[in-house]
Write an enzyme that holds these catalytic residues in place. Structure first.
Site, PDB file in Angstrom:
ATOM      1  N   SER A 142       0.841  -1.196   0.000  1.00 29.08           N
ATOM      2  CA  SER A 142       0.000   0.000   0.000  1.00 29.08           C
ATOM      3  C   SER A 142       0.873   1.242   0.000  1.00 29.08           C
ATOM      4  O   SER A 142       1.938   1.273   0.635  1.00 29.08           O
ATOM      5  CB  SER A 142      -0.894   0.031   1.245  1.00 29.08           C
ATOM      6  OG  SER A 142      -1.571   1.273   1.356  1.00 29.08           O
ATOM      7  N   TYR A 156      -2.636  -0.659   9.832  1.00 28.40           N
ATOM      8  CA  TYR A 156      -2.679  -1.179   8.457  1.00 28.40           C
ATOM      9  C   TYR A 156      -1.395  -0.825   7.709  1.00 28.40           C
ATOM     10  O   TYR A 156      -0.774  -1.678   7.056  1.00 28.40           O
ATOM     11  CB  TYR A 156      -3.894  -0.599   7.735  1.00 28.40           C
ATOM     12  CG  TYR A 156      -3.976  -0.922   6.267  1.00 28.40           C
ATOM     13  CD1 TYR A 156      -4.469  -2.139   5.826  1.00 28.40           C
ATOM     14  CD2 TYR A 156      -3.579   0.011   5.309  1.00 28.40           C
ATOM     15  CE1 TYR A 156      -4.560  -2.438   4.471  1.00 28.40           C
ATOM     16  CE2 TYR A 156      -3.659  -0.274   3.954  1.00 28.40           C
ATOM     17  CZ  TYR A 156      -4.152  -1.496   3.540  1.00 28.40           C
ATOM     18  OH  TYR A 156      -4.231  -1.788   2.193  1.00 28.40           O
TER      19      TYR A 156
END
Length: 247
Positions: A142, A156
Protein backbone atom coordinates in the site's frame (compact mmCIF):
# COMPACT_ATOMS: atom_id res chain seq x y z
CA UNK A 1 -2.64 -24.86 -18.19
CA UNK A 2 -0.55 -22.90 -15.68
CA UNK A 3 -2.23 -21.86 -12.44
CA UNK A 4 -2.44 -18.42 -10.83
CA UNK A 5 -3.68 -17.94 -7.27
CA UNK A 6 -5.18 -14.61 -6.21
CA UNK A 7 -5.98 -14.26 -2.52
CA UNK A 8 -8.88 -11.99 -1.75
CA UNK A 9 -9.76 -12.38 -5.39
CA UNK A 10 -13.51 -11.80 -5.35
CA UNK A 11 -13.58 -7.99 -5.22
CA UNK A 12 -11.64 -4.83 -5.94
CA UNK A 13 -8.03 -5.18 -7.04
CA UNK A 14 -8.17 -8.96 -6.65
CA UNK A 15 -11.14 -9.22 -8.96
CA UNK A 16 -9.55 -7.03 -11.63
CA UNK A 17 -6.32 -9.02 -11.37
CA UNK A 18 -8.13 -12.34 -11.69
CA UNK A 19 -9.81 -11.16 -14.88
CA UNK A 20 -6.50 -10.07 -16.43
CA UNK A 21 -4.66 -13.25 -15.45
CA UNK A 22 -7.44 -15.36 -16.97
CA UNK A 23 -7.23 -13.29 -20.13
CA UNK A 24 -3.47 -13.95 -20.15
CA UNK A 25 -4.15 -17.69 -20.26
CA UNK A 26 -3.90 -18.81 -16.65
CA UNK A 27 -6.40 -20.98 -14.84
CA UNK A 28 -7.15 -18.62 -11.98
CA UNK A 29 -7.77 -19.90 -8.47
CA UNK A 30 -9.86 -17.22 -6.78
CA UNK A 31 -9.50 -17.31 -3.02
CA UNK A 32 -12.20 -15.72 -0.89
CA UNK A 33 -13.00 -15.60 2.82
CA UNK A 34 -16.74 -14.90 2.98
CA UNK A 35 -18.13 -13.69 -0.34
CA UNK A 36 -18.83 -16.96 -2.10
CA UNK A 37 -21.50 -15.35 -4.27
CA UNK A 38 -19.07 -12.76 -5.61
CA UNK A 39 -16.36 -15.37 -6.17
CA UNK A 40 -18.66 -17.71 -8.07
CA UNK A 41 -20.00 -14.82 -10.13
CA UNK A 42 -16.43 -13.97 -11.10
CA UNK A 43 -15.74 -17.61 -12.05
CA UNK A 44 -18.80 -17.51 -14.31
CA UNK A 45 -17.70 -14.20 -15.85
CA UNK A 46 -14.25 -15.57 -16.62
CA UNK A 47 -15.79 -18.67 -18.19
CA UNK A 48 -18.12 -16.51 -20.29
CA UNK A 49 -15.05 -14.71 -21.64
CA UNK A 50 -13.44 -18.00 -22.61
CA UNK A 51 -11.16 -18.30 -19.59
CA UNK A 52 -10.79 -20.85 -16.82
CA UNK A 53 -11.18 -20.31 -13.07
CA UNK A 54 -12.34 -21.85 -9.82
CA UNK A 55 -13.07 -20.44 -6.37
CA UNK A 56 -11.70 -21.81 -3.08
CA UNK A 57 -12.69 -20.55 0.35
CA UNK A 58 -10.00 -19.93 2.98
CA UNK A 59 -9.31 -17.37 5.68
CA UNK A 60 -5.71 -16.35 5.00
CA UNK A 61 -5.27 -15.47 8.67
CA UNK A 62 -5.57 -19.17 9.58
CA UNK A 63 -2.49 -21.28 8.85
CA UNK A 64 -4.45 -24.53 8.59
CA UNK A 65 -6.88 -22.99 6.11
CA UNK A 66 -3.98 -21.74 4.00
CA UNK A 67 -2.50 -25.22 3.98
CA UNK A 68 -5.87 -26.63 2.94
CA UNK A 69 -6.13 -24.00 0.20
CA UNK A 70 -2.83 -25.09 -1.30
CA UNK A 71 -3.75 -28.76 -0.90
CA UNK A 72 -6.88 -28.11 -2.96
CA UNK A 73 -4.80 -26.18 -5.45
CA UNK A 74 -2.54 -29.24 -5.80
CA UNK A 75 -5.52 -31.17 -7.10
CA UNK A 76 -5.90 -28.76 -10.01
CA UNK A 77 -4.18 -29.72 -13.23
CA UNK A 78 -1.15 -27.64 -14.15
CA UNK A 79 1.78 -25.99 -12.39
CA UNK A 80 1.40 -23.09 -9.98
CA UNK A 81 3.24 -20.22 -11.66
CA UNK A 82 1.75 -17.06 -10.11
CA UNK A 83 0.65 -16.12 -6.59
CA UNK A 84 -0.81 -12.69 -5.90
CA UNK A 85 -1.00 -11.99 -2.16
CA UNK A 86 -3.82 -9.49 -2.35
CA UNK A 87 -6.05 -10.34 0.64
CA UNK A 88 -5.99 -7.66 3.31
CA UNK A 89 -8.13 -6.04 5.98
CA UNK A 90 -8.45 -2.74 7.75
CA UNK A 91 -10.83 -1.42 10.37
CA UNK A 92 -12.45 1.88 11.29
CA UNK A 93 -10.28 4.96 11.15
CA UNK A 94 -8.75 5.89 14.49
CA UNK A 95 -5.58 7.18 16.09
CA UNK A 96 -2.99 4.91 17.66
CA UNK A 97 -4.08 5.91 21.16
CA UNK A 98 -7.43 4.19 20.50
CA UNK A 99 -6.03 0.93 19.10
CA UNK A 100 -6.67 -2.29 20.99
CA UNK A 101 -4.33 -5.27 20.85
CA UNK A 102 -7.02 -7.53 19.40
CA UNK A 103 -7.49 -5.25 16.39
CA UNK A 104 -3.73 -5.08 15.80
CA UNK A 105 -3.46 -8.87 16.02
CA UNK A 106 -6.27 -9.33 13.50
CA UNK A 107 -4.67 -6.90 11.05
CA UNK A 108 -1.27 -8.55 11.35
CA UNK A 109 -2.73 -12.06 11.08
CA UNK A 110 -4.32 -11.32 7.70
CA UNK A 111 -1.92 -8.75 6.26
CA UNK A 112 1.41 -10.19 7.42
CA UNK A 113 1.20 -13.75 8.74
CA UNK A 114 -1.17 -14.83 5.95
CA UNK A 115 1.11 -13.66 3.11
CA UNK A 116 4.12 -15.24 4.86
CA UNK A 117 2.36 -18.62 4.96
CA UNK A 118 1.15 -18.25 1.37
CA UNK A 119 4.71 -17.47 0.28
CA UNK A 120 5.99 -20.49 2.19
CA UNK A 121 3.54 -22.80 0.46
CA UNK A 122 4.13 -21.18 -2.92
CA UNK A 123 7.90 -21.65 -2.68
CA UNK A 124 7.42 -25.35 -1.93
CA UNK A 125 5.55 -25.69 -5.22
CA UNK A 126 7.39 -23.24 -7.47
CA UNK A 127 11.01 -23.63 -6.44
CA UNK A 128 13.30 -25.60 -8.72
CA UNK A 129 14.88 -26.92 -5.49
CA UNK A 130 11.58 -28.71 -4.88
CA UNK A 131 11.19 -29.83 -8.48
CA UNK A 132 8.98 -26.90 -9.43
CA UNK A 133 8.91 -24.93 -12.66
CA UNK A 134 9.61 -21.50 -11.19
CA UNK A 135 7.13 -18.67 -10.84
CA UNK A 136 6.30 -15.19 -9.65
CA UNK A 137 4.93 -13.94 -6.34
CA UNK A 138 3.40 -10.46 -6.25
CA UNK A 139 2.65 -8.96 -2.84
CA UNK A 140 0.06 -6.19 -2.78
CA UNK A 141 1.29 -3.58 -0.33
CA UNK A 142 0.00 0.00 0.00
CA UNK A 143 1.08 3.55 -0.63
CA UNK A 144 0.19 4.07 3.04
CA UNK A 145 3.66 2.83 3.98
CA UNK A 146 5.06 6.20 2.85
CA UNK A 147 2.86 8.33 5.12
CA UNK A 148 2.13 5.85 7.89
CA UNK A 149 -1.59 6.69 7.51
CA UNK A 150 -1.76 8.98 10.57
CA UNK A 151 -5.19 9.46 12.20
CA UNK A 152 -6.58 6.63 10.12
CA UNK A 153 -4.81 3.28 9.76
CA UNK A 154 -1.32 3.24 11.28
CA UNK A 155 -1.78 -0.44 12.08
CA UNK A 156 -2.68 -1.18 8.46
CA UNK A 157 0.25 0.88 7.14
CA UNK A 158 2.63 -0.92 9.49
CA UNK A 159 1.37 -4.29 8.29
CA UNK A 160 2.03 -3.32 4.69
CA UNK A 161 5.52 -2.11 5.54
CA UNK A 162 6.16 -5.59 6.93
CA UNK A 163 4.97 -7.05 3.64
CA UNK A 164 7.50 -4.89 1.79
CA UNK A 165 10.27 -6.37 3.92
CA UNK A 166 8.96 -9.86 3.19
CA UNK A 167 9.10 -9.05 -0.52
CA UNK A 168 12.71 -7.88 -0.43
CA UNK A 169 14.00 -10.66 1.80
CA UNK A 170 12.22 -13.54 0.09
CA UNK A 171 13.25 -12.27 -3.34
CA UNK A 172 16.89 -12.69 -2.38
CA UNK A 173 16.31 -16.12 -0.82
CA UNK A 174 14.70 -17.65 -3.90
CA UNK A 175 16.31 -15.74 -6.77
CA UNK A 176 18.40 -18.80 -7.68
CA UNK A 177 15.37 -21.10 -7.50
CA UNK A 178 13.44 -19.76 -10.47
CA UNK A 179 11.16 -17.51 -8.44
CA UNK A 180 10.78 -13.76 -8.70
CA UNK A 181 9.16 -11.91 -5.78
CA UNK A 182 7.84 -8.40 -6.38
CA UNK A 183 5.33 -5.99 -4.93
CA UNK A 184 2.85 -3.28 -5.84
CA UNK A 185 1.91 -0.35 -3.62
CA UNK A 186 -1.52 0.92 -4.69
CA UNK A 187 -2.49 4.44 -3.81
CA UNK A 188 -6.03 5.54 -3.01
CA UNK A 189 -8.05 3.17 -5.19
CA UNK A 190 -11.78 3.10 -5.85
CA UNK A 191 -12.70 -0.14 -4.10
CA UNK A 192 -15.14 -1.22 -1.41
CA UNK A 193 -12.34 -1.45 1.13
CA UNK A 194 -12.77 2.16 2.21
CA UNK A 195 -16.25 1.33 3.46
CA UNK A 196 -14.60 -1.13 5.85
CA UNK A 197 -12.80 1.85 7.35
CA UNK A 198 -16.03 3.73 7.79
CA UNK A 199 -15.62 6.23 4.93
CA UNK A 200 -16.90 4.87 1.59
CA UNK A 201 -16.09 8.14 -0.19
CA UNK A 202 -12.58 8.54 1.21
CA UNK A 203 -10.94 8.54 -2.24
CA UNK A 204 -12.99 11.56 -3.29
CA UNK A 205 -11.92 13.41 -0.13
CA UNK A 206 -8.20 12.83 -0.60
CA UNK A 207 -8.11 13.17 -4.40
CA UNK A 208 -6.98 16.81 -4.20
CA UNK A 209 -3.75 15.67 -2.53
CA UNK A 210 -2.92 13.25 -5.34
CA UNK A 211 -0.74 14.81 -8.08
CA UNK A 212 -2.83 13.21 -10.82
CA UNK A 213 -5.93 14.64 -9.15
CA UNK A 214 -7.94 11.42 -8.83
CA UNK A 215 -8.10 8.02 -7.27
CA UNK A 216 -6.98 4.91 -9.08
CA UNK A 217 -9.15 2.26 -10.68
CA UNK A 218 -8.70 -1.40 -9.65
CA UNK A 219 -7.88 -2.21 -13.27
CA UNK A 220 -4.92 0.18 -13.21
CA UNK A 221 -3.41 -1.63 -10.24
CA UNK A 222 -4.16 -4.99 -11.86
CA UNK A 223 -2.30 -3.98 -15.02
CA UNK A 224 0.81 -3.32 -12.94
CA UNK A 225 0.46 -6.71 -11.25
CA UNK A 226 0.01 -8.42 -14.60
CA UNK A 227 3.16 -6.76 -15.95
CA UNK A 228 5.17 -7.95 -12.95
CA UNK A 229 4.04 -11.54 -13.59
CA UNK A 230 4.98 -11.36 -17.26
CA UNK A 231 8.19 -12.10 -19.12
CA UNK A 232 8.45 -8.37 -19.78
CA UNK A 233 9.46 -8.04 -16.11
CA UNK A 234 11.87 -10.99 -16.17
CA UNK A 235 14.72 -8.91 -14.69
CA UNK A 236 12.61 -7.51 -11.86
CA UNK A 237 12.73 -9.07 -8.41
CA UNK A 238 12.78 -7.60 -4.92
CA UNK A 239 11.29 -4.38 -6.30
CA UNK A 240 8.05 -2.75 -5.17
CA UNK A 241 6.22 -0.61 -7.70
CA UNK A 242 4.34 2.47 -6.53
CA UNK A 243 1.05 2.91 -8.37
CA UNK A 244 -0.13 5.91 -6.41
CA UNK A 245 -0.92 8.70 -8.84
CA UNK A 246 2.31 10.48 -7.94
CA UNK A 247 2.27 10.40 -4.14
Amino acid sequence: MDLALVTGGSRGIGRATSLLLAQAGYRVVINYRQREDAAQQLVAEIAARGGSACAIQADIADEQQVENLFAQLDRQSGYLRVVVNNAGILFSQCQVEALRAERIRRVLATNVIGPFICCREAVKRMSTAYGGQGGVIVNVSSGAVHSGAPDEYVDYAASKAAMDTLTRGLAREVAQQGIRVTGVRPGSTLTEMHADGGEPNRVERVAQRIPLGRGGQPEEIAEAILWLTSDAASYVTGSILDVTGGL
